[in-house]
Design an enzyme around this catalytic site. Structure first.
Site, PDB file in Angstrom:
ATOM      1  N   GLU A   1       0.923  -1.353   0.051  1.00 24.72           N
ATOM      2  CA  GLU A   1       0.218  -0.311  -0.258  1.00 24.72           C
ATOM      3  C   GLU A   1       1.025   1.128  -0.079  1.00 24.72           C
ATOM      4  OE1 GLU A   1      -2.732   2.070   3.403  1.00 24.72           O
ATOM      5  OE2 GLU A   1      -1.887   0.142   4.201  1.00 24.72           O
TER       6      GLU A   1
ATOM      7  N   ASP B   1      14.385  -2.843  13.670  1.00 23.98           N
ATOM      8  CA  ASP B   1      15.632  -2.050  13.237  1.00 23.98           C
ATOM      9  C   ASP B   1      14.629  -0.265  13.976  1.00 23.98           C
ATOM     10  OD1 ASP B   1      17.290  -0.478  12.164  1.00 23.98           O
ATOM     11  OD2 ASP B   1      16.450  -1.712  10.292  1.00 23.98           O
TER      12      ASP B   1
END
Length: 288
Positions: free
Chosen positions: A86, A195
């Protein structure tokens, strides 16, 4: 435009590809926004070679989405050479953005699992990240973190020619101390982004925080928080809201460097010896 890529994207979207607009990319993948005849827009990552990086990233995004507490881009399609997501249109952050973000991350960290690790290995940047499950009541978090995060990076550093005698000696000392250094912080495995630096979140068009580029596993939530402080980019309101929603264990600030160390070692392996001094400084702090 590559004809094979155009054909693949047309098949994924079910509509003819009209334009593929580059939006840059890093050292790992190229990124583009694809526009289709029916008005669809999709975000596309591509990379040369045959590897599973995009498939594992898609699984990380799905795991985060399954929590229902924080937005991530919806996975449209994933294969070894391409990831289709998306499009997240962005906006400027509102005054309470960091507070909302902090609360949502705290709620993410309350999502748990029966083991540290994940059902598959994935990647931290371009580096493989080993996620062999370890149950909390067996060897526990200190063993998982030392073996599959820190020691794995040391072995890569040896292969890459960055592991001096000093670094290896400090690691030997750290191995004997890791249980004590992490004692008192015991918690169930938390769902982590993995991360979480400032380049891996966005402000969506509706103002909501949106996480991108995850390296998901279940671990200690202090690992995510440590990474947020390595390069900055998270305001005071973020931490205040997080701690109000999910108070930290005693001594969290002192353990912060241990969690930065994993990412510093990864940067040493990815980008070279400019990160060596920071790695040694952290190790000396805990092993001196």
């Amino acid at each position: 435009m590559d004809d094979i890529l155009a054909s693949r994207l047309t098949a994924v979207a079910g509509s003819a590809l009209q334009r593929l607009n580059s939006v840059g990319g890093g050292c790992i993948a190229d990124a583009s926004v694809a526009e289709f005849a029916d008005g669809q827009r999709l975000f596309v990552k591509t990379a040369a070679g045959d590897h599973d990086m995009f498939v594992t990233e898609a699984n990380s995004l799905r795991e985060l989405a399954g929590s229902g507490v924080i937005r991530v881009p919806e996975v449209v399609h994933a294969e070894r050479s391409m990831l289709v997501l998306e499009v997240i249109d962005t906006s400027a952050p509102a005054g309470d953005f960091m507070a909302v973000f902090g609360r949502q991350l705290a709620r993410l960290h309350r999502c748990s699992s029966g083991s540290y690790g994940f059902f598959e290995d994935n990647y931290i940047g371009a580096t493989p990240q080993i996620n062999t499950p370890v149950r909390p009541l067996s060897d526990g978090w200190p063993a998982f973190y030392f073996e599959y995060r820190l020691l794995y990076q040391l072995r890569l550093a040896e292969t890459n020619g960055h592991a001096t005698g000093e670094l290896i000696h400090l690691f030997n000392v750290l191995e004997s101390r890791i249980d004590g250094l992490l004692a008192g912080s015991e918690e169930p495995p938390a769902l982590l982004h993995g991360d979480l630096w400032s380049g891996n979140y966005m402000v969506a068009a509706d103002g909501a925080p949106c996480l991108i580029d995850p390296a998901v596993y279940y671990g200690h939530r202090e690992a995510d928080l440590g990474m947020t402080k390595l390069f900055g980019g998270f305001g005071r309101g973020f931490y205040e809201a997080y701690e109000d929603e999910f108070p930290p264990a005693a001594g969290a600030a002192e353990r912060e460097g241990l969690y930065k160390l994993y990412h510093l070692l990864n940067h040493l392996n990815l980008f070279g010896p400019s990160y060596y001094g920071q790695c040694v400084a952290v190790l000396r702090h805990y092993c001196g």
